[in-house]
Write a protein that holds these residues in place. Structure first.
Motif, PDB file in Angstrom:
ATOM      1  N   CYS A 322       0.968  -1.034   0.049  1.00  0.00           N
ATOM      2  CA  CYS A 322      -0.059   0.175   0.052  1.00  0.00           C
ATOM      3  C   CYS A 322       0.833   1.396  -0.038  1.00  0.00           C
ATOM      4  CB  CYS A 322      -0.787   0.084   1.155  1.00  0.00           C
ATOM      5  SG  CYS A 322      -0.008  -0.141   2.856  1.00  0.00           S
ATOM      6  N   GLU A 323       0.479   2.411   0.117  1.00  0.00           N
ATOM      7  CA  GLU A 323       1.273   3.718   0.060  1.00  0.00           C
ATOM      8  C   GLU A 323       1.904   3.512   1.476  1.00  0.00           C
ATOM      9  OE1 GLU A 323      -1.910   3.521  -0.321  1.00  0.00           O
ATOM     10  OE2 GLU A 323      -2.820   4.603  -2.102  1.00  0.00           O
ATOM     11  N   PHE A 324       3.355   4.326   1.251  1.00  0.00           N
ATOM     12  CA  PHE A 324       4.064   4.214   2.321  1.00  0.00           C
ATOM     13  C   PHE A 324       3.274   4.904   3.568  1.00  0.00           C
ATOM     14  CE2 PHE A 324       7.807   5.576   4.918  1.00  0.00           C
ATOM     15  CZ  PHE A 324       8.440   4.565   4.767  1.00  0.00           C
ATOM     16  N   GLU A 325       2.602   5.844   3.503  1.00  0.00           N
ATOM     17  CA  GLU A 325       2.115   6.512   4.631  1.00  0.00           C
ATOM     18  C   GLU A 325       1.180   5.376   5.461  1.00  0.00           C
ATOM     19  OE1 GLU A 325      -1.104  10.501   5.196  1.00  0.00           O
ATOM     20  OE2 GLU A 325      -0.159   9.952   3.473  1.00  0.00           O
ATOM     21  N   TYR A 326       0.409   4.684   4.659  1.00  0.00           N
ATOM     22  CA  TYR A 326      -0.329   4.026   5.423  1.00  0.00           C
ATOM     23  C   TYR A 326       0.121   2.649   5.845  1.00  0.00           C
ATOM     24  CZ  TYR A 326      -3.497   7.491   3.331  1.00  0.00           C
ATOM     25  OH  TYR A 326      -4.243   8.604   2.957  1.00  0.00           O
ATOM     26  N   ALA A 327       1.223   2.099   5.327  1.00  0.00           N
ATOM     27  CA  ALA A 327       1.749   0.761   5.662  1.00  0.00           C
ATOM     28  C   ALA A 327       2.170   0.875   7.221  1.00  0.00           C
ATOM     29  CB  ALA A 327       3.223   0.662   4.680  1.00  0.00           C
ATOM     30  N   LYS A 328       2.177  -0.216   7.807  1.00  0.00           N
ATOM     31  CA  LYS A 328       2.354  -0.547   9.105  1.00  0.00           C
ATOM     32  C   LYS A 328       3.898  -0.896   9.351  1.00  0.00           C
ATOM     33  CE  LYS A 328      -2.097  -1.688  11.303  1.00  0.00           C
ATOM     34  NZ  LYS A 328      -2.666  -2.669  12.429  1.00  0.00           N
ATOM     35  N   ASN A 329       4.361  -0.298  10.421  1.00  0.00           N
ATOM     36  CA  ASN A 329       5.594  -0.599  10.737  1.00  0.00           C
ATOM     37  C   ASN A 329       6.061  -2.039  10.977  1.00  0.00           C
ATOM     38  OD1 ASN A 329       6.636   1.930  10.938  1.00  0.00           O
ATOM     39  ND2 ASN A 329       5.709   2.240  12.871  1.00  0.00           N
ATOM     40  N   GLY A 330       7.154  -2.421  10.697  1.00  0.00           N
ATOM     41  CA  GLY A 330       7.653  -3.799  10.717  1.00  0.00           C
ATOM     42  C   GLY A 330       8.162  -4.706   9.856  1.00  0.00           C
ATOM     43  N   ALA A 331       9.288  -5.444  10.160  1.00  0.00           N
ATOM     44  CA  ALA A 331       9.767  -6.357   9.056  1.00  0.00           C
ATOM     45  C   ALA A 331      10.227  -7.764   9.888  1.00  0.00           C
ATOM     46  CB  ALA A 331      11.208  -5.587   8.495  1.00  0.00           C
ATOM     47  N   ILE A 332      10.068  -8.875   9.067  1.00  0.00           N
ATOM     48  CA  ILE A 332      10.427 -10.027   9.749  1.00  0.00           C
ATOM     49  C   ILE A 332      11.731 -10.330   9.529  1.00  0.00           C
ATOM     50  CG2 ILE A 332       8.300 -11.273   8.899  1.00  0.00           C
ATOM     51  CD1 ILE A 332       9.653 -12.634   6.616  1.00  0.00           C
ATOM     52  N   GLY A 333      12.607 -10.930  10.467  1.00  0.00           N
ATOM     53  CA  GLY A 333      14.065 -10.955  10.241  1.00  0.00           C
ATOM     54  C   GLY A 333      14.833 -12.346  11.000  1.00  0.00           C
TER      55      GLY A 333
END
Length: 427
Positions: A322-333
């Protein structure tokens, strides 16, 4: 289960076998024998009904005490569409982690005895052990203390409000006083949320050029300064996770009862990498500028960072595509953590330093059972080949979500499997 690991280099600074190439025989969940050229005869080592011996032999194989990730999100209960305890522990084992500490930001939050016991018991037979982090405040609202003593008695290994750092100095003061009596540790993501409340990335030249609201590193430094003063007053124990400021690291390193951890993605990426608007790089704390990224790497090299943690935070497709503004924080790692760190710092740190940050120090800080490479000790081992170079692919991801910023990256250092008591998990 009976397993013999052939010609593996031991990486354990505390072991008399450290730096030696040996064979390791695991039987009934324990390290039965360690030595060179072990000869095992079926008739002498077990009854006829015993299972066959699985032999593991790989060129360049190394073995260390099992790794621990101290800050992961598994979304179970309440968000199983993103991650379950099973898929989360599958991801952990794929990354070489035999144990993890899971944040309490579930639905409902991990805030009482029953919820701690649910997570601990549900993960008992999975590929990695899950130790719950108990919420400091009821419903993670930052207002009243949760049932910390009962959670500790049920197996909570640390306390914190996870992704929602404690903003109330008074509440944190009470929590620090409380955990002192039970030999516990408060874990905090240092972030004053009243500073840069609507920030989408690091405040700096790049955020200005991209036209995105920024979040200043001051939000972290103010919180670290406050919490260290409370720590000094209580003489308790606190761990700061996801630190991104050189000033923060220096202040924490100077305080006896404080420790800190950094993430692989903060070591690998900086705010310049966001110019492509990759939502998988939208994380909190945000990626800092290049100078700070290099300072974080140097802090690891200098021994000022105690622990490496993935900050594994699965998000589903809708919240990332989605648009960067609406994306949720977080990444798998979890799956990529070792490969990322070793790709960056091979030659600057030793494998022993990695094991110290990934296994030894986490157990010390959070009072977990020791994992040692010695005869008769419980089998808690990570198998890996530090010299193997590979492209990290989506097929390497065992998590239920796919929001990894490392897909397609060339990494060095491949995990081959784990042994946890009577479980063998080979990749």
């Amino acid at each position: 289960m009976r397993v013999i690991i052939r010609e593996a280099m031991v990486v354990d600074p505390r072991s008399p076998y450290n730096g030696q190439v040996v064979d390791i025989f695991v039987e009934d969940g324990k390290i039965a024998k360690i030595g060179k050229g072990l000869q095992l005869r079926e008739a002498e080592t077990a009854a006829k009904t015993a299972p066959e011996i699985t032999e593991i032999k790989t060129e360049g194989l190394h073995v260390s005490p099992g790794w621990v990730d101290i800050f992961v999100q598994f979304h179970d209960p309440g968000g199983e569409r993103k991650e379950t305890l099973k898929t989360g522990t599958d991801a952990a084992a794929a990354g070489g982690f035999t144990e993890v500490l899971a944040v309490p930001n579930t639905d409902p939050a991990v805030q009482n005895k029953g919820q701690v016991e649910y997570i601990a018991k549900s993960s008992k037979d999975l590929k990695a052990r899950v130790h719950p982090i108990g919420a400091v405040s009821r419903n993670i609202e930052g207002k009243e203390l949760a049932e910390m003593y009962d959670m500790h008695a049920s197996g909570a290994k640390a306390f914190g409000d996870g992704w929602k750092p404690l903003q109330s100095a008074g509440l944190l003061l009470k929590a620090l006083q409380y955990v002192k009596g039970i030999d516990g540790t408060v874990i905090q993501v240092p972030d004053d949320t009243t500073i840069g409340t609507h920030g989408l990335m690091h405040e700096g030249i790049v955020s200005t050029r991209m036209g995105l609201p920024g979040k200043s590193v001051l939000a972290e430094e103010v919180m670290v300064d406050r919490d260290l003063k409370l720590l000094e007053y209580t003489q308790s124990s606190i761990h700061f996770t996801g630190v991104t400021s050189e000033k923060s690291i220096e202040a924490i390193h100077a305080q006896k009862n404080a420790t800190c951890s950094v993430t692989p993605h903060h070591l690998y990426f900086c705010d310049e990498d966001l110019e492509g608007y990759d939502t998988n790089l939208k994380v909190n704390p945000p990626l800092r500028d290049r100078k700070t990224m290099m300072a974080l790497r140097q802090a690891v090299i200098d021994g000022k960072i105690d622990i490496i943690t993935s900050h594994h935070l699965p998000q589903d497709w809708d919240h990332k595509v989605c648009e960067f503004e609406y994306a949720k924080n977080g990444a798998i790692g979890l799956e990529s953590a070792f490969g990322v760190v070793w790709s960056l710092l091979e030659g600057d740190i030793s494998l022993g330093r990695w094991v110290e940050m990934a296994s030894i120090k986490p157990r010390e800080v959070f009072h977990l059972e020791k994992a040692e490479l010695k005869e008769h000790a419980p089998a808690n081992l990570t198998l890996f080949v530090p010299g193997e170079t590979y492209e990290f692919k989506e097929s390497d991801i065992k998590s239920k979500s796919r929001n990894s910023p490392f897909t397609g990256k060339q990494l060095k250092g491949r995990v081959k499997g784990t042994i946890l008591h009577d479980q063998l998990n080979l990749l």
